[in-house]
Design an enzyme around this catalytic site. Structure first.
Site, mmCIF file in Angstrom:
data_model
loop_
_atom_site.group_PDB
_atom_site.id
_atom_site.type_symbol
_atom_site.label_atom_id
_atom_site.label_comp_id
_atom_site.label_asym_id
_atom_site.label_seq_id
_atom_site.Cartn_x
_atom_site.Cartn_y
_atom_site.Cartn_z
ATOM 1 N N SER A 188 72.764 -55.705 40.812
ATOM 2 C CA SER A 188 72.732 -54.259 40.596
ATOM 3 C C SER A 188 72.760 -53.533 41.941
ATOM 4 O O SER A 188 73.108 -54.138 42.964
ATOM 5 C CB SER A 188 71.477 -53.889 39.797
ATOM 6 O OG SER A 188 71.554 -52.563 39.355
ATOM 7 N N ASN A 189 72.395 -52.289 41.958
ATOM 8 C CA ASN A 189 72.312 -51.541 43.215
ATOM 9 C C ASN A 189 71.137 -50.573 43.144
ATOM 10 O O ASN A 189 70.456 -50.492 42.114
ATOM 11 C CB ASN A 189 73.634 -50.822 43.489
ATOM 12 C CG ASN A 189 73.982 -49.884 42.359
ATOM 13 O OD1 ASN A 189 73.274 -48.936 42.077
ATOM 14 N ND2 ASN A 189 75.086 -50.175 41.670
ATOM 15 N N ALA A 190 70.921 -49.837 44.210
ATOM 16 C CA ALA A 190 69.689 -49.040 44.334
ATOM 17 C C ALA A 190 69.793 -47.634 43.737
ATOM 18 O O ALA A 190 68.930 -46.798 43.985
ATOM 19 C CB ALA A 190 69.298 -48.944 45.811
ATOM 20 N N SER A 191 70.820 -47.380 42.936
ATOM 21 C CA SER A 191 70.945 -46.029 42.374
ATOM 22 C C SER A 191 69.741 -45.690 41.485
ATOM 23 O O SER A 191 69.349 -46.490 40.638
ATOM 24 C CB SER A 191 72.233 -45.936 41.552
ATOM 25 O OG SER A 191 72.195 -44.809 40.721
ATOM 26 N N ALA A 256 76.667 -45.320 39.565
ATOM 27 C CA ALA A 256 76.991 -46.304 40.599
ATOM 28 C C ALA A 256 77.255 -47.621 39.866
ATOM 29 O O ALA A 256 76.350 -48.450 39.692
ATOM 30 C CB ALA A 256 75.827 -46.445 41.564
#
Ligand code: CTP
Length: 381
Positions: A188-191, A256
């Protein structure tokens, strides 16, 4: 005090008190402040049989504000009890309703209270969340009624906004996506989803109806005009967005989306039996590209570009390549902007001219309004 502030901002105020409220504050005090007798029961004069017409009250008001709303009142409102003048007026009211809960912290956090609040929210009421602070019990935490100034600000906000986007349908994607590796791990990502959610609130404030397709985030929309579909991965986000795209006047791709997803999704948890592990990733569908590719001339589509270098060039390329009408450029080189921050600094680029609109570092709510104002201008509503 709320009544005083409302009177000061020009409102005509009719106070209704529950039995419990009368033990906290004398009706005479509120009658004096509001300049009208306080109503507390169905019948104002038992001798003459004069009754307080709750239907007329519900029709008269432009706004109904339940403050402070106790756990008991919330529960009664949520299940539609009509056992006092307040609850019958609530059921008869045709105006927007604001609810400002106030109670002890454990009562506030109790799942029953939270469920009641959720139910009231989904019934179209505005919930003004309780604030952190010292509570009547001496405990410290969430449960204090929002400051009267905050409540009045919510009302002002509602009544001052022209409903420029009334009748418009808006699709917004927000948050990250999670791409499963196995049942317990994902990429995943930090959004945080804050930007997309702030856009949804701002659009809804202008009267639009929002379909918010949200990846996993810790946020809850406040405005009743926002309908959320929760999704986990890019494929689900695409499917949910596809359902709403053709019915939308405006689409904003603020999510994101993970660009890649593991090619193999293991059914069982991966064991650490090897010293190395290689994951093969495959490209996810580009939701913005796919949907904006089918854009009709009466639709307006905006996307985001998160760049670390050659920002303007890359944003221009994305604007064209994805067939967008507008792109919001975030540069990670700007201090305080982007993922994880409450603030953002954006530039707006448009398809129809070469202008680049530059904005200062602001909180994400204010940035959302800048973006929405640009969309309103470009869609000539
Ligand atoms: N986007 C999307 N689906 C994807 C990837 C991106 O809908 N699979 C959308 C985002 O919501 C955003 C825009 O496309 O509006 C640009 O996203 P960004 O990650 O900056 O660009 P990418 O196209 O992924 O390009 P790159 O990662 O190579 O910079």
């Amino acid at each position: 005090m709320l009544v005083r502030l409302l009177i000061k901002s020009g409102a005509e105020v009719q106070v209704i008190m529950t039995e419990a409220a009368k033990t906290f504050i004398a009706p005479l005090t509120l009658a004096t402040l509001s300049g009208k007798p306080v109503l507390t029961s169905f019948v104002s004069d038992v001798q003459s049989g004069t009754w307080n017409n709750h239907v007329a009250l519900g029709l008269w008001a432009d706004a109904l504000v339940v403050a402070p709303a106790s756990a008991n009142t919330l529960a009664r409102m949520a299940i539609g009890l009509s056992d006092d003048l307040l609850t019958v007026t609530y059921l008869s009211a045709r105006c927007p309703v604001w609810v400002a809960p106030a109670m002890d912290l454990d009562m506030y956090q109790h799942m029953t209270t939270q469920r009641n609040l959720e139910q009231l929210r989904s019934a179209g009421n505005f919930i003004i969340d309780a604030e952190q602070g010292e509570l009547a019990s001496g405990l410290y935490g969430a449960g204090r009624m929002a400051e009267p100034e905050t409540i009045v600000a919510h009302l002002n906000h509602y009544f001052q906004h022209d409903k420029l986007l009334q009748g418009k349908k808006v699709l917004i994607t927000a948050g990250p996506t999670q791409e499963a590796i196995d049942p317990v791990r994902f990429i995943s990502n930090a959004s945080s989803g804050k930007m997309g959610y702030a856009l949804a609130e701002a659009m809804a404030d202008y009267g639009a109806e929002i379909q918010l397709i949200s990846g996993p985030v810790f946020l809850k929309p406040q405005h009743p005009g926002i309908h959320v579909t929760h999704v986990v991965n890019a494929r689900e986000m695409l499917e949910a967005s596809q359902k709403h795209f053709s019915g939308s006047d405006i689409a904003i791709f603020a999510a994101a989306v993970s660009d890649y997803t593991p090619k193999t999704k293991y059914d069982q948890k991966l064991k650490k039996t090897t010293s190395e592990l290689t994951l093969v990733l495959e490209k996810n569908p580009d939701i913005a590209s796919i949907l904006a590719g089918k854009k009709r001339s009466d639709q307006f589509v905006a996307g985001f570009a998160l760049e670390t270098q050659h920002e303007l060039d890359h944003a221009q390329q994305k604007l064209k390549a994805k067939n967008l009408d507008m792109i919001v450029l975030n540069s990670l080189n700007d201090q305080g902007a982007g993922f994880g921050y409450d603030t953002n600094k954006v530039r707006l680029l448009f398809r129809d001219n070469t202008e680049v609109r530059e904005f200062a570092l602001k909180d994400k709510q204010a940035v959302a309004y800048d973006i929405v104002h640009a969309i309103i201008e470009k869609t000539h509503v």
